[in-house]
Design a protein around this motif. Structure first.
Motif, short mmCIF file in Angstrom:
data_model
loop_
_atom_site.label_atom_id
_atom_site.label_comp_id
_atom_site.label_asym_id
_atom_site.label_seq_id
_atom_site.Cartn_x
_atom_site.Cartn_y
_atom_site.Cartn_z
N ALA A 174 -11.71 -2.48 2.99
CA ALA A 174 -11.37 -1.91 4.30
C ALA A 174 -12.40 -2.24 5.37
O ALA A 174 -12.07 -2.29 6.56
CB ALA A 174 -11.21 -0.39 4.18
N ARG A 220 -7.47 -5.29 7.83
CA ARG A 220 -7.49 -4.93 6.42
C ARG A 220 -7.62 -3.42 6.25
O ARG A 220 -7.04 -2.85 5.33
CB ARG A 220 -8.62 -5.68 5.70
CG ARG A 220 -8.39 -7.17 5.72
CD ARG A 220 -9.31 -7.94 4.80
NE ARG A 220 -8.87 -9.33 4.73
CZ ARG A 220 -9.27 -10.19 3.80
NH1 ARG A 220 -10.11 -9.79 2.86
NH2 ARG A 220 -8.82 -11.42 3.80
N ILE A 226 -4.46 -0.73 4.51
CA ILE A 226 -4.64 0.27 3.46
C ILE A 226 -4.49 1.69 4.00
O ILE A 226 -3.90 2.56 3.37
CB ILE A 226 -6.02 0.10 2.80
CG1 ILE A 226 -6.12 -1.31 2.19
CG2 ILE A 226 -6.26 1.15 1.72
CD1 ILE A 226 -7.51 -1.68 1.75
N ARG A 264 3.19 5.54 -0.77
CA ARG A 264 2.19 5.40 -1.82
C ARG A 264 2.85 5.55 -3.20
O ARG A 264 3.94 6.09 -3.33
CB ARG A 264 1.10 6.46 -1.66
CG ARG A 264 0.52 6.56 -0.27
CD ARG A 264 -0.24 5.31 0.11
NE ARG A 264 -0.84 5.43 1.45
CZ ARG A 264 -1.47 4.45 2.05
NH1 ARG A 264 -1.58 3.28 1.46
NH2 ARG A 264 -1.99 4.61 3.25
N TRP A 320 -5.06 4.38 -2.33
CA TRP A 320 -5.39 2.96 -2.50
C TRP A 320 -4.22 2.18 -3.09
O TRP A 320 -4.40 1.14 -3.73
CB TRP A 320 -6.63 2.81 -3.40
CG TRP A 320 -6.72 3.85 -4.48
CD1 TRP A 320 -7.34 5.06 -4.41
CD2 TRP A 320 -6.15 3.78 -5.78
NE1 TRP A 320 -7.20 5.76 -5.58
CE2 TRP A 320 -6.47 4.98 -6.45
CE3 TRP A 320 -5.40 2.83 -6.47
CZ2 TRP A 320 -6.06 5.26 -7.75
CZ3 TRP A 320 -4.99 3.10 -7.76
CH2 TRP A 320 -5.32 4.29 -8.39
N THR A 321 -3.00 2.67 -2.88
CA THR A 321 -1.79 1.98 -3.32
C THR A 321 -0.79 1.94 -2.17
O THR A 321 -0.86 2.74 -1.23
CB THR A 321 -1.12 2.69 -4.51
OG1 THR A 321 -0.68 4.00 -4.10
CG2 THR A 321 -2.08 2.84 -5.68
N SER A 322 0.15 1.01 -2.23
CA SER A 322 1.29 0.99 -1.29
C SER A 322 2.44 0.27 -1.97
O SER A 322 2.26 -0.52 -2.89
CB SER A 322 0.91 0.31 0.03
OG SER A 322 0.60 -1.05 -0.18
N TYR A 331 -5.26 -1.59 -4.50
CA TYR A 331 -6.48 -2.13 -3.88
C TYR A 331 -7.70 -1.52 -4.59
O TYR A 331 -8.25 -0.52 -4.12
CB TYR A 331 -6.50 -1.79 -2.39
CG TYR A 331 -5.25 -2.20 -1.66
CD1 TYR A 331 -5.10 -3.49 -1.16
CD2 TYR A 331 -4.20 -1.31 -1.46
CE1 TYR A 331 -3.95 -3.88 -0.48
CE2 TYR A 331 -3.04 -1.68 -0.78
CZ TYR A 331 -2.92 -2.97 -0.30
OH TYR A 331 -1.80 -3.34 0.37
N TYR A 391 -11.04 -1.20 -2.42
CA TYR A 391 -10.77 -1.00 -0.99
C TYR A 391 -11.91 -0.32 -0.26
O TYR A 391 -12.14 -0.56 0.92
CB TYR A 391 -9.48 -0.19 -0.81
CG TYR A 391 -9.63 1.30 -0.98
CD1 TYR A 391 -9.66 2.16 0.13
CD2 TYR A 391 -9.74 1.87 -2.23
CE1 TYR A 391 -9.80 3.52 -0.02
CE2 TYR A 391 -9.88 3.23 -2.39
CZ TYR A 391 -9.91 4.06 -1.29
OH TYR A 391 -10.06 5.40 -1.43
#
Length: 261
Positions: free
Chosen positions: A23, A29, A33, A40, A47-49, A60, A63
């Motif tokens: 990040a 970036r 995130i 999510r 830290w997901t998508s 990530y 991240y």
């Protein structure tokens, strides 16, 4: 491509794709995130998508790592890393600016000078193959104003508006028309709100879109083709020709940056 790869890899079954961005590398970036609009994997896993079609998820894992965290991990684990980083360190590049990627983006071309220091044979091949590489190595440094990346200057005797006109005049006609279309929309939008764009104002060449002719000059010097710094996004290819023809008429109607200007 990233979305298509994730969809192909998932093959209609649950899957995760790990992405190694951090990040603190760039605002884009960070937004990739941190955006609250993204779905999510679970509420407690920021830290997901979700990927393009919902079959797979982006994860990530580093991240929130800082530059020091990366090198601490290598030191403790003893794992191998690219030896080019050693050469960058010897050349005096600060840790936060060390980066290995393609050489010709707006950020990356500031490191062109490193090629002839670290890899002279590759530098010679680049100069033979790519037009403008030598000029980029001389003028694209972090303290140079030629490409208008962090600092920007104009010739004596010019206002920022007249300098923008000079830059447009120096371009090939199709490229100049493209920029004129974007700039005309930008200027007209503010005019409709009763605001004439000033020559310059505080903070106008930073990340935030603060309108001025100096900001427009920065866009032109940066070769920001889609004018992202003026809050535009790329046109869809199928609509671009129709858009260009319509905007040529609109510029005449508005009296902004006509083709004979």
């Amino acid at each position: 491509f990233v979305h298509c790869f994730a969809d192909w890899f998932a093959n209609h079954r649950p899957a995760t794709v790990m992405i190694g961005i951090r990040a603190d590398e760039s605002i884009n970036r960070f937004n990739a995130i941190a955006s609250g609009r993204k779905q999510r994997f679970a509420d407690d896993k920021p830290w997901t998508s979700v990927a393009a079609r919902g079959h797979s998820w982006y994860v990530y894992p580093i991240y929130d790592w800082k530059t020091a965290d990366v090198w601490t991990w290598f030191a403790k684990s003893g794992e191998r890393y690219n030896p080019l980083y050693n050469l960058m360190y010897q050349a005096g590049v600060p840790l936060r600016y060390m980066r290995i990627c393609e050489p010709f983006g707006p950020e990356q071309r500031q490191g062109l000078w490193l090629y002839h220091v670290l890899e002279p044979e590759r530098w010679a091949a680049m100069c033979e193959r790519v037009s403008g590489v030598c000029s980029g190595g001389v003028y694209a440094g972090k303290d140079n104003t030629f490409y208008g990346h962090r600092k920007i200057s104009k010739p004596d005797g010019h206002s920022w508006q007249s300098y923008a006109s000079l830059l447009l005049y120096s371009m090939p006609a199709p490229t100049a028309r493209h920029y004129k279309n974007k700039i005309a929309v930008y200027i007209n939008w503010y005019r409709k709100k009763g605001f004439e764009i000033p020559d310059t104002q505080d903070g106008d060449i930073g990340y935030k879109d603060i309108p001025s002719w100096r900001r427009i000059c920065k866009v032109l010097l940066n070769n920001d083709y889609w004018c992202r710094a003026l809050s535009f996004s790329p046109n869809k290819p199928g609509n671009y020709k129709r858009y260009s023809e319509r905007m040529a008429e609109k510029r005449k109607e508005w009296g902004i940056l006509c083709d004979n200007d």
